[in-house]
Design an enzyme around this catalytic site. Structure first.
Site, mmCIF file in Angstrom:
data_model
loop_
_atom_site.group_PDB
_atom_site.id
_atom_site.type_symbol
_atom_site.label_atom_id
_atom_site.label_comp_id
_atom_site.label_asym_id
_atom_site.label_seq_id
_atom_site.Cartn_x
_atom_site.Cartn_y
_atom_site.Cartn_z
ATOM 1 N N ARG A 153 -8.741 16.899 16.695
ATOM 2 C CA ARG A 153 -7.707 17.656 16.398
ATOM 3 C C ARG A 153 -8.062 18.698 15.482
ATOM 4 O O ARG A 153 -7.574 19.823 15.693
ATOM 5 C CB ARG A 153 -6.714 16.415 15.519
ATOM 6 C CG ARG A 153 -5.941 15.561 16.732
ATOM 7 C CD ARG A 153 -5.438 14.545 16.034
ATOM 8 N NE ARG A 153 -4.193 15.015 15.256
ATOM 9 C CZ ARG A 153 -3.818 14.396 14.007
ATOM 10 N NH1 ARG A 153 -4.432 13.411 13.607
ATOM 11 N NH2 ARG A 153 -2.907 14.918 13.139
ATOM 12 N N ASP B 150 0.776 -1.101 0.095
ATOM 13 C CA ASP B 150 -0.271 0.033 -0.024
ATOM 14 C C ASP B 150 1.030 1.278 -0.015
ATOM 15 O O ASP B 150 2.037 1.173 0.391
ATOM 16 C CB ASP B 150 -0.760 0.032 1.346
ATOM 17 C CG ASP B 150 -2.024 1.090 1.199
ATOM 18 O OD1 ASP B 150 -2.184 1.754 0.235
ATOM 19 O OD2 ASP B 150 -2.937 1.053 2.121
ATOM 20 N N LYS B 151 0.063 2.300 -0.056
ATOM 21 C CA LYS B 151 0.913 3.726 -0.412
ATOM 22 C C LYS B 151 0.188 4.702 0.446
ATOM 23 O O LYS B 151 -1.063 4.637 0.266
ATOM 24 C CB LYS B 151 1.282 4.036 -1.837
ATOM 25 C CG LYS B 151 1.480 5.402 -2.153
ATOM 26 C CD LYS B 151 0.312 6.288 -2.600
ATOM 27 C CE LYS B 151 0.618 7.463 -2.931
ATOM 28 N NZ LYS B 151 -0.534 8.220 -3.347
ATOM 29 N N HIS B 152 0.849 5.531 1.056
ATOM 30 C CA HIS B 152 -0.100 6.608 1.637
ATOM 31 C C HIS B 152 0.630 8.303 1.004
ATOM 32 O O HIS B 152 1.891 8.195 1.395
ATOM 33 C CB HIS B 152 0.081 6.515 3.027
ATOM 34 C CG HIS B 152 -1.045 7.710 3.769
ATOM 35 N ND1 HIS B 152 -2.255 7.594 3.728
ATOM 36 C CD2 HIS B 152 -0.585 8.924 4.050
ATOM 37 C CE1 HIS B 152 -2.907 8.517 4.303
ATOM 38 N NE2 HIS B 152 -1.943 9.494 4.668
ATOM 39 N N SER B 153 -0.278 9.218 0.870
ATOM 40 C CA SER B 153 0.453 10.247 0.493
ATOM 41 C C SER B 153 -0.099 11.268 1.644
ATOM 42 O O SER B 153 -1.260 11.170 2.016
ATOM 43 C CB SER B 153 0.086 10.862 -1.028
ATOM 44 O OG SER B 153 -0.055 12.329 -0.814
ATOM 45 N N THR C 151 -8.469 10.819 -2.795
ATOM 46 C CA THR C 151 -8.720 9.921 -3.796
ATOM 47 C C THR C 151 -10.248 9.350 -3.800
ATOM 48 O O THR C 151 -10.555 8.929 -4.942
ATOM 49 C CB THR C 151 -7.782 8.643 -3.476
ATOM 50 O OG1 THR C 151 -6.347 8.938 -3.204
ATOM 51 C CG2 THR C 151 -7.932 7.422 -4.234
ATOM 52 N N LYS D 280 -4.289 3.305 10.617
ATOM 53 C CA LYS D 280 -5.301 2.828 9.728
ATOM 54 C C LYS D 280 -4.448 1.839 8.845
ATOM 55 O O LYS D 280 -4.856 0.864 8.438
ATOM 56 C CB LYS D 280 -5.771 3.881 8.928
ATOM 57 C CG LYS D 280 -6.626 4.799 9.684
ATOM 58 C CD LYS D 280 -6.998 6.198 8.985
ATOM 59 C CE LYS D 280 -6.050 7.165 8.797
ATOM 60 N NZ LYS D 280 -6.574 8.439 8.869
ATOM 61 N N LYS D 281 -3.340 2.087 8.529
ATOM 62 C CA LYS D 281 -2.351 1.316 7.488
ATOM 63 C C LYS D 281 -2.141 -0.078 8.526
ATOM 64 O O LYS D 281 -2.411 -1.457 7.748
ATOM 65 C CB LYS D 281 -1.158 1.998 7.078
ATOM 66 C CG LYS D 281 -1.211 3.211 6.259
ATOM 67 C CD LYS D 281 -2.070 2.559 4.893
ATOM 68 C CE LYS D 281 -2.576 3.926 4.367
ATOM 69 N NZ LYS D 281 -3.335 3.732 3.107
ATOM 70 N N SER E 162 -2.187 8.381 13.562
ATOM 71 C CA SER E 162 -3.109 8.558 12.720
ATOM 72 C C SER E 162 -3.072 7.894 11.596
ATOM 73 O O SER E 162 -3.960 6.992 11.032
ATOM 74 C CB SER E 162 -3.626 9.858 12.338
ATOM 75 O OG SER E 162 -4.664 10.119 11.649
#
Ligand code: URA
Length: 413
Positions: free
Chosen positions: A167, A79-82, A119, A186-187, A182
């Site tokens: 927050r 997976d990827k997160h930006s 996304t 989730k990941k 955070s």
């Protein structure tokens, strides 16, 4: 442990045990920690910050605040997160590309907030596309298509849903330990074994300064590795938009072009760098990932046969007022313009307009003559004047090119 004792030690900036952090997160879930107490905890964490071990404990506790997904054996789960930016449609391209390269990609993504896009919003501009399939359906889709892109379920890291809202209300979002908890909770809860982070830096990014972006990347990579995840990060430019399209449907169109082996060079390069696979460039150029994308869209209820753009939007073209070179295209100004047109939302419950957006006809460094188109604005009148003002302040034509970041600024991990 009692929340009063936890808050007293937090207030005085004393170290927190793993047990104290777990008790706080558990208390959020069972209702024994009130919203004011949680807000105070966040404010103390923001002001005194959290150590590396406290950040790891927070991430672990948040991960286990809900379900942790497990997938059947098979190809590696990646997976990827930006951290978010303007024109950042990389996930739409990278996820099917990875699937084409033999990985399984269970991607759980978010929505846009403020000037940055999300996304899920982009994908939902495809008629019928669903981001709420249940876990059993996603299991089948992952086995069959190798990829899904969906939204967070209520049971995945629920502590983050509570804390993220608080927050926002307490101005404690830009904290490296809190962002780390955070994102990684989730990941980790989504059951992947490999994670690539795209940490943006520049005017359109969360972390405007490169040293802040590197510090965030380093913390996230360290905490992810401590939790057993194979993780690395790229620090990438967000002083200017990525690609040419900014909006929702218009970004899907540009993603499809790149999936077919066309589209802007910066976007192609970043996708290939993040894919980090020897065949990534050739598979992307071959257009094979497009069919994978189309299968994913159909599996999630979307139609690939309906034109995405055009219905009811008007195009206004902004032209260069003088001869010269494009000195700068500021990501924040362009992101704000998209937001003002209706492509973004102020609060998570706000609706967005999938059809509006901007198309950049030029990039930084292009030589232009007076009257040449710079930007096409797709609008429905709403916010047009303010959007035009943002674009005019963000795109400057001058004698020289302003200093700007390299596309890949740094690597961590
Ligand atoms: N994205 C998240 O999911 N969490 C943050 O704290 C910041 C960006």
């Amino acid at each position: 442990m009692h929340i009063d004792d936890i808050l007293l030690t937090m207030r005085d900036g004393k170290p927190q045990s793993d047990e104290a952090i777990r008790a706080f997160i558990d208390g959020l879930g069972d209702g024994s920690v009130s919203r004011p107490q949680a807000a105070a905890w966040l404010a103390f964490a923001y002001v005194h910050t959290l150590s590396a071990s406290e950040t790891t404990a927070l991430t672990r506790a948040m991960t286990h605040s809900g379900d942790v997904l497990h997938w059947v054996d098979g190809p590696p789960l990646t997976d990827k997160h930006s951290t978010g930016g303007v024109g950042d449609k990389v996930s739409l391209i990278l996820a099917p590309l990875w699937a084409e390269l033999g990985f399984r990609v269970p991607m759980i993504s978010g929505r846009g907030l403020g000037h940055t896009g999300g996304t899920l919003d982009k994908l939902e501009s495809i008629p019928g596309y669903r981001c709420d399939r249940d876990v059993a359906a996603l299991q089948d889709q992952l086995a069959d298509v190798g990829v899904f892109i969906t939204g967070q379920t209520g049971q995945l890291a629920p502590a983050d849903q509570v804390l993220y809202g608080l927050r926002n209300e307490t101005c404690t979002v830009p904290s490296i330990p809190l962002i780390t908890g955070s994102i990684l909770s989730k990941k980790l809860a989504s059951g992947v074994s490999r994670l690539v982070l795209d940490v943006k830096t520049g005017s359109g990014a969360f972390m405007k300064q490169t040293d802040q972006a590197v510090a965030l990347a380093r913390t996230m990579v360290d905490v992810a590795k401590a939790a057993g995840l194979d993780c690395s990060a790229l620090i990438t430019a967000m002083d200017r938009p990525l690609g040419r399209a900014i909006g929702n449907a218009i970004e899907v169109e540009e993603s499809i072009a790149v999936l077919k082996g066309e589209g802007p060079a910066d976007l192609q390069t970043l996708v290939v760098e993040l894919a980090n696979h020897p065949q990534a460039a050739s598979v992307l150029a071959s257009g094979a990932a497009y069919e994978r994308f189309a299968r994913m869209v159909r599996a999630q209820g979307g139609s690939m046969d309906v034109p995405l753009l055009g219905s009811g939007v008007t195009e206004q073209v902004l032209v260069a007022e003088r001869d010269g070179v494009v000195s700068c295209i500021d990501a924040l100004d362009i992101g704000k313009a998209g937001f003002l047109l209706g492509a973004g939302r102020r609060r998570s419950e706000d609706a967005i307009d999938f059809g509006v957006g901007l198309w950049l006809d030029v990039e930084v460094g292009d030589v232009v003559v007076a009257g040449q188109p710079l930007v096409r604005i797709l609008h429905r009148d709403t916010g047009l004047d303010e959007a035009v003002a943002c674009v005019r302040s963000g795109i400057r034509v001058g004698e020289t090119v302003d200093e700007h970041l390299p596309l890949i600024v740094d690597r961590v991990g």
